[in-house]
Design a protein around this motif. Structure first.
Motif, PDB file in Angstrom:
ATOM      1  N   LEU A   1       2.656   1.618  -3.422  1.00  0.00           N
ATOM      2  CA  LEU A   1       1.742   2.072  -4.479  1.00  0.00           C
ATOM      3  C   LEU A   1       1.460   3.563  -4.349  1.00  0.00           C
ATOM      4  O   LEU A   1       1.424   4.273  -5.357  1.00  0.00           O
ATOM      5  CB  LEU A   1       0.437   1.277  -4.440  1.00  0.00           C
ATOM      6  N   ALA A   2       1.248   4.036  -3.130  1.00  0.00           N
ATOM      7  CA  ALA A   2       1.017   5.469  -2.917  1.00  0.00           C
ATOM      8  C   ALA A   2       2.247   6.272  -3.337  1.00  0.00           C
ATOM      9  O   ALA A   2       2.118   7.343  -3.950  1.00  0.00           O
ATOM     10  CB  ALA A   2       0.667   5.731  -1.458  1.00  0.00           C
ATOM     11  N   GLU A   3       3.419   5.752  -3.019  1.00  0.00           N
ATOM     12  CA  GLU A   3       4.659   6.418  -3.400  1.00  0.00           C
ATOM     13  C   GLU A   3       4.791   6.490  -4.925  1.00  0.00           C
ATOM     14  O   GLU A   3       5.151   7.526  -5.483  1.00  0.00           O
ATOM     15  CB  GLU A   3       5.839   5.655  -2.791  1.00  0.00           C
ATOM     16  N   MET A   4       4.477   5.406  -5.607  1.00  0.00           N
ATOM     17  CA  MET A   4       4.544   5.383  -7.072  1.00  0.00           C
ATOM     18  C   MET A   4       3.535   6.350  -7.687  1.00  0.00           C
ATOM     19  O   MET A   4       3.831   7.010  -8.689  1.00  0.00           O
ATOM     20  CB  MET A   4       4.321   3.957  -7.581  1.00  0.00           C
ATOM     21  N   GLU A   5       2.356   6.450  -7.092  1.00  0.00           N
ATOM     22  CA  GLU A   5       1.335   7.379  -7.594  1.00  0.00           C
ATOM     23  C   GLU A   5       1.810   8.827  -7.443  1.00  0.00           C
ATOM     24  O   GLU A   5       1.620   9.645  -8.346  1.00  0.00           O
ATOM     25  CB  GLU A   5       0.016   7.166  -6.858  1.00  0.00           C
ATOM     26  N   ARG A   6       2.438   9.125  -6.301  1.00  0.00           N
ATOM     27  CA  ARG A   6       2.978  10.480  -6.101  1.00  0.00           C
ATOM     28  C   ARG A   6       4.055  10.798  -7.136  1.00  0.00           C
ATOM     29  O   ARG A   6       4.088  11.894  -7.699  1.00  0.00           O
ATOM     30  CB  ARG A   6       3.542  10.632  -4.690  1.00  0.00           C
ATOM     31  N   GLU A   7       4.936   9.835  -7.396  1.00  0.00           N
ATOM     32  CA  GLU A   7       5.994  10.027  -8.390  1.00  0.00           C
ATOM     33  C   GLU A   7       5.405  10.235  -9.780  1.00  0.00           C
ATOM     34  O   GLU A   7       5.854  11.109 -10.531  1.00  0.00           O
ATOM     35  CB  GLU A   7       6.946   8.830  -8.396  1.00  0.00           C
ATOM     36  N   SER A   8       4.384   9.460 -10.117  1.00  0.00           N
ATOM     37  CA  SER A   8       3.734   9.561 -11.416  1.00  0.00           C
ATOM     38  C   SER A   8       3.063  10.928 -11.580  1.00  0.00           C
ATOM     39  O   SER A   8       3.183  11.572 -12.635  1.00  0.00           O
ATOM     40  CB  SER A   8       2.709   8.444 -11.556  1.00  0.00           C
ATOM     41  N   THR A   9       2.386  11.386 -10.539  1.00  0.00           N
ATOM     42  CA  THR A   9       1.731  12.694 -10.573  1.00  0.00           C
ATOM     43  C   THR A   9       2.756  13.807 -10.741  1.00  0.00           C
ATOM     44  O   THR A   9       2.571  14.724 -11.543  1.00  0.00           O
ATOM     45  CB  THR A   9       0.898  12.913  -9.289  1.00  0.00           C
TER      46      THR A   9
ATOM     47  N   ARG B   1       3.972  13.800 -14.356  1.00  0.00           N
ATOM     48  CA  ARG B   1       2.968  14.373 -15.267  1.00  0.00           C
ATOM     49  C   ARG B   1       2.935  15.898 -15.130  1.00  0.00           C
ATOM     50  O   ARG B   1       2.890  16.611 -16.148  1.00  0.00           O
ATOM     51  CB  ARG B   1       1.589  13.796 -14.967  1.00  0.00           C
TER      52      ARG B   1
ATOM     53  N   LYS C   1       0.839  -1.208   0.000  1.00  0.00           N
ATOM     54  CA  LYS C   1       0.000   0.000   0.000  1.00  0.00           C
ATOM     55  C   LYS C   1       0.874   1.258   0.000  1.00  0.00           C
ATOM     56  O   LYS C   1       0.633   2.199  -0.756  1.00  0.00           O
ATOM     57  CB  LYS C   1      -0.905  -0.010   1.223  1.00  0.00           C
TER      58      LYS C   1
END
Length: 143
Positions: free
Chosen positions: A126-134, A137, A123
């Motif tokens: 995944l949150a860390e990867m989402e922050r990196e992706s955002t 972008r 969990k």
């Protein structure tokens, strides 16, 4: 990111049981709390073992329900791998994968301060990867 960041997010509550409790008590606690493992501690909150659903199923499956009267110390894993709050999430992911275990007690000064599960790690990652992706972008859109 560190183990401490996971604990700060999820909390420091850990279900514990003394080594002289019965396997029946451990199974009841696992079922009641809907958890996969219980840390076995002494009176000073030092980790002396861990007992998981897998341990319970293995013993009862092999020897039958009479083992429910055994003490936790007879069934628990006594060589417990623990983590320090300053270890990185990547370090504990590697430990958990290599050791094939799903729960990692966190200790500080020799005493239990938390428990991290593989679900907590996933969990968090995944949150860390989402922050990196955002962030990526937003960077691309701003150039």
């Amino acid at each position: 990111m560190t183990v401490r960041s996971i604990l700060n997010e999820k909390g420091h509550d850990v279900q514990t049981i003394p080594p002289d409790a019965t396997l029946r008590q451990a199974v009841e606690l696992l079922a009641e709390k809907r958890i996969g493992a219980i840390v076995v501690t002494d009176a000073e909150r030092r980790v002396v073992g861990i007992i998981s659903e897998r341990d319970c199923v293995r013993v009862i499956g092999l020897d039958g329900p009479t083992r429910l009267d055994d003490t936790v110390s007879q069934v628990m894993t006594s060589k417990v791998v623990t983590a320090d709050g300053n270890e990185s999430v990547h370090q504990i992911m590697e430990q958990m994968t290599a050791g094939r275990f799903r729960h990692l007690p966190v200790v500080q000064g020799g005493k239990l301060i938390g428990l991290v599960s593989i679900g907590d790690v996933v969990k968090h990652r995944l949150a860390e990867m989402e922050r990196e992706s955002t962030a990526m972008r937003e960077y691309i859109m701003s150039t």
